[in-house]
Design a protein around this motif. Structure first.
Motif, PDB file in Angstrom:
ATOM      1  N   THR A   1      -0.360   9.868   2.730  1.00  0.00           N
ATOM      2  CA  THR A   1      -1.057  10.160   3.989  1.00  0.00           C
ATOM      3  C   THR A   1      -2.565   9.974   3.873  1.00  0.00           C
ATOM      4  O   THR A   1      -3.290  10.220   4.825  1.00  0.00           O
ATOM      5  CB  THR A   1      -0.776  11.610   4.441  1.00  0.00           C
ATOM      6  OG1 THR A   1      -1.226  12.502   3.408  1.00  0.00           O
ATOM      7  CG2 THR A   1       0.693  11.824   4.714  1.00  0.00           C
ATOM      8  N   GLU A   2      -3.044   9.533   2.687  1.00  0.00           N
ATOM      9  CA  GLU A   2      -4.480   9.433   2.454  1.00  0.00           C
ATOM     10  C   GLU A   2      -5.001   8.006   2.356  1.00  0.00           C
ATOM     11  O   GLU A   2      -6.131   7.735   2.732  1.00  0.00           O
ATOM     12  CB  GLU A   2      -4.853  10.172   1.145  1.00  0.00           C
ATOM     13  CG  GLU A   2      -4.487  11.640   1.144  1.00  0.00           C
ATOM     14  CD  GLU A   2      -5.235  12.434   2.204  1.00  0.00           C
ATOM     15  OE1 GLU A   2      -6.417  12.142   2.430  1.00  0.00           O
ATOM     16  OE2 GLU A   2      -4.627  13.335   2.795  1.00  0.00           O
ATOM     17  N   ASP A   3      -4.188   7.070   1.848  1.00  0.00           N
ATOM     18  CA  ASP A   3      -4.691   5.725   1.597  1.00  0.00           C
ATOM     19  C   ASP A   3      -3.531   4.737   1.566  1.00  0.00           C
ATOM     20  O   ASP A   3      -2.358   5.131   1.586  1.00  0.00           O
ATOM     21  CB  ASP A   3      -5.445   5.680   0.262  1.00  0.00           C
ATOM     22  CG  ASP A   3      -6.434   4.524   0.186  1.00  0.00           C
ATOM     23  OD1 ASP A   3      -6.470   3.704   1.126  1.00  0.00           O
ATOM     24  OD2 ASP A   3      -7.175   4.462  -0.804  1.00  0.00           O
ATOM     25  N   ILE A   4      -3.862   3.448   1.498  1.00  0.00           N
ATOM     26  CA  ILE A   4      -2.846   2.400   1.397  1.00  0.00           C
ATOM     27  C   ILE A   4      -2.124   2.563   0.067  1.00  0.00           C
ATOM     28  O   ILE A   4      -2.741   2.826  -0.964  1.00  0.00           O
ATOM     29  CB  ILE A   4      -3.506   1.010   1.482  1.00  0.00           C
ATOM     30  CG1 ILE A   4      -4.141   0.834   2.858  1.00  0.00           C
ATOM     31  CG2 ILE A   4      -2.512  -0.098   1.190  1.00  0.00           C
ATOM     32  CD1 ILE A   4      -5.060  -0.352   2.958  1.00  0.00           C
ATOM     33  N   GLU A   5      -0.814   2.425   0.107  1.00  0.00           N
ATOM     34  CA  GLU A   5      -0.019   2.552  -1.113  1.00  0.00           C
ATOM     35  C   GLU A   5       0.826   1.299  -1.320  1.00  0.00           C
ATOM     36  O   GLU A   5       1.501   0.842  -0.402  1.00  0.00           O
ATOM     37  CB  GLU A   5       0.901   3.775  -1.014  1.00  0.00           C
ATOM     38  CG  GLU A   5       1.696   3.997  -2.274  1.00  0.00           C
ATOM     39  CD  GLU A   5       2.433   5.329  -2.264  1.00  0.00           C
ATOM     40  OE1 GLU A   5       3.079   5.630  -3.279  1.00  0.00           O
ATOM     41  OE2 GLU A   5       2.368   6.051  -1.259  1.00  0.00           O
TER      42      GLU A   5
ATOM     43  N   VAL B   1       1.074  -0.534   2.060  1.00  0.00           N
ATOM     44  CA  VAL B   1       1.501   0.156   3.280  1.00  0.00           C
ATOM     45  C   VAL B   1       0.501   1.264   3.621  1.00  0.00           C
ATOM     46  O   VAL B   1       0.241   2.145   2.798  1.00  0.00           O
ATOM     47  CB  VAL B   1       2.923   0.748   3.112  1.00  0.00           C
ATOM     48  CG1 VAL B   1       3.332   1.538   4.346  1.00  0.00           C
ATOM     49  CG2 VAL B   1       3.920  -0.364   2.820  1.00  0.00           C
ATOM     50  N   PRO B   2      -0.073   1.211   4.822  1.00  0.00           N
ATOM     51  CA  PRO B   2      -1.025   2.251   5.209  1.00  0.00           C
ATOM     52  C   PRO B   2      -0.299   3.538   5.612  1.00  0.00           C
ATOM     53  O   PRO B   2       0.899   3.522   5.917  1.00  0.00           O
ATOM     54  CB  PRO B   2      -1.738   1.638   6.410  1.00  0.00           C
ATOM     55  CG  PRO B   2      -0.729   0.704   7.012  1.00  0.00           C
ATOM     56  CD  PRO B   2       0.096   0.182   5.868  1.00  0.00           C
ATOM     57  N   PRO B   3      -1.015   4.662   5.633  1.00  0.00           N
ATOM     58  CA  PRO B   3      -0.422   5.900   6.153  1.00  0.00           C
ATOM     59  C   PRO B   3       0.057   5.706   7.593  1.00  0.00           C
ATOM     60  O   PRO B   3      -0.509   4.900   8.347  1.00  0.00           O
ATOM     61  CB  PRO B   3      -1.575   6.900   6.089  1.00  0.00           C
ATOM     62  CG  PRO B   3      -2.482   6.369   5.025  1.00  0.00           C
ATOM     63  CD  PRO B   3      -2.378   4.874   5.122  1.00  0.00           C
ATOM     64  N   ALA B   4       1.079   6.440   7.964  1.00  0.00           N
ATOM     65  CA  ALA B   4       1.690   6.290   9.293  1.00  0.00           C
ATOM     66  C   ALA B   4       0.694   6.530  10.428  1.00  0.00           C
ATOM     67  O   ALA B   4       0.834   5.951  11.501  1.00  0.00           O
ATOM     68  CB  ALA B   4       2.874   7.238   9.429  1.00  0.00           C
ATOM     69  N   ALA B   5      -0.324   7.349  10.191  1.00  0.00           N
ATOM     70  CA  ALA B   5      -1.274   7.694  11.257  1.00  0.00           C
ATOM     71  C   ALA B   5      -2.417   6.694  11.395  1.00  0.00           C
ATOM     72  O   ALA B   5      -3.212   6.790  12.327  1.00  0.00           O
ATOM     73  CB  ALA B   5      -1.854   9.087  10.996  1.00  0.00           C
ATOM     74  N   TRP B   6      -2.520   5.713  10.501  1.00  0.00           N
ATOM     75  CA  TRP B   6      -3.659   4.795  10.546  1.00  0.00           C
ATOM     76  C   TRP B   6      -3.531   3.814  11.693  1.00  0.00           C
ATOM     77  O   TRP B   6      -2.541   3.109  11.826  1.00  0.00           O
ATOM     78  CB  TRP B   6      -3.785   4.046   9.228  1.00  0.00           C
ATOM     79  CG  TRP B   6      -4.514   4.816   8.162  1.00  0.00           C
ATOM     80  CD1 TRP B   6      -4.674   6.171   8.102  1.00  0.00           C
ATOM     81  CD2 TRP B   6      -5.148   4.277   7.011  1.00  0.00           C
ATOM     82  NE1 TRP B   6      -5.373   6.516   6.983  1.00  0.00           N
ATOM     83  CE2 TRP B   6      -5.680   5.367   6.289  1.00  0.00           C
ATOM     84  CE3 TRP B   6      -5.328   2.997   6.521  1.00  0.00           C
ATOM     85  CZ2 TRP B   6      -6.377   5.198   5.091  1.00  0.00           C
ATOM     86  CZ3 TRP B   6      -6.007   2.828   5.327  1.00  0.00           C
ATOM     87  CH2 TRP B   6      -6.531   3.924   4.628  1.00  0.00           C
TER      88      TRP B   6
END
Length: 199
Positions: free
Chosen positions: A14-18, A91-96
């Motif tokens: 939820t903090e950064d691209i993974e 993959v970016p966080p869902a909220a980005w």
């Protein structure tokens, strides 16, 4: 409010691209953003969630694993699990959203998760024709790296007083860096409009 709680998968970070492995929960289809823009117009509500990578000019659809291994479309890459190596997708966080360079262009949601390959493939084929034009015959040299490419992208036409003009090609890597020629872009848009009005 959109919730991702009911989805079979959501981005864990939820903090950064993974970087996540393709082939585990989904495969991914990558397209240059200018092709993806047109494909999204054609898909309309049939598109699932979409990741936009503004850094590299790529757009990604998530699709079911193993559903597009045989695809062979110009400048389209299918990211899937390979026997001898891992492939990762950032993959970016869902909220980005669009405030980030890499974000969910179409957010994840209960009705927006995987895209049906039977809808995506024809939309991409049409988008490639509309945006990139006809397939150039044979290999062409990239204007920048001067290496032959099997996937030449016409990036501009040299204009002269004569009727014939030379087309400048680039390999897919260098095509996105080429300063866009207004006449070439207008010709591509005209082709797209002509094809949509003849249907």
């Amino acid at each position: 409010m959109t919730t991702t709680r009911n989805l079979p998968w959501t981005p864990p970070n939820t903090e950064d691209i993974e970087p996540l492995p393709v082939g585990r929960w989904w495969d991914a289809v990558s397209a240059p953003t200018n092709v993806a823009d047109r494909a999204l117009e054609l898909l309309g509500r049939d598109s699932g969630a979409v990741i936009q990578d503004g850094t590299y000019g790529k757009t990604y659809w998530l699709i079911g694993t193993g559903t597009a291994r045989s695809w062979c479309l110009r400048q389209i890459r299918v990211l899937t699990e390979l026997a001898d190596e891992s492939t990762l997708l950032g993959v970016p966080p869902a909220a980005w959203g669009p405030e980030h360079r890499t974000h969910w262009r179409i957010p994840l949601g209960p009705a927006r998760y995987l895209t049906d390959p039977d809808h995506l493939a024809p939309a991409l084929r049409q988008a490639i024709d509309d945006v990139l034009g006809p397939v150039p015959e044979g290999r062409q040299l990239c204007y920048r790296c001067q290496l032959p490419t099997d996937e030449p992208v016409p990036v501009t036409m040299e204009h002269s007083g004569s009727v014939a003009s030379a087309t400048i090609y680039a390999c897919p890597t260098h095509a996105r860096d080429y300063p866009r020629d207004a006449l070439t872009q207008a010709a591509a848009m005209r082709r797209a409009l002509d094809q949509s009005t003849t249907r």
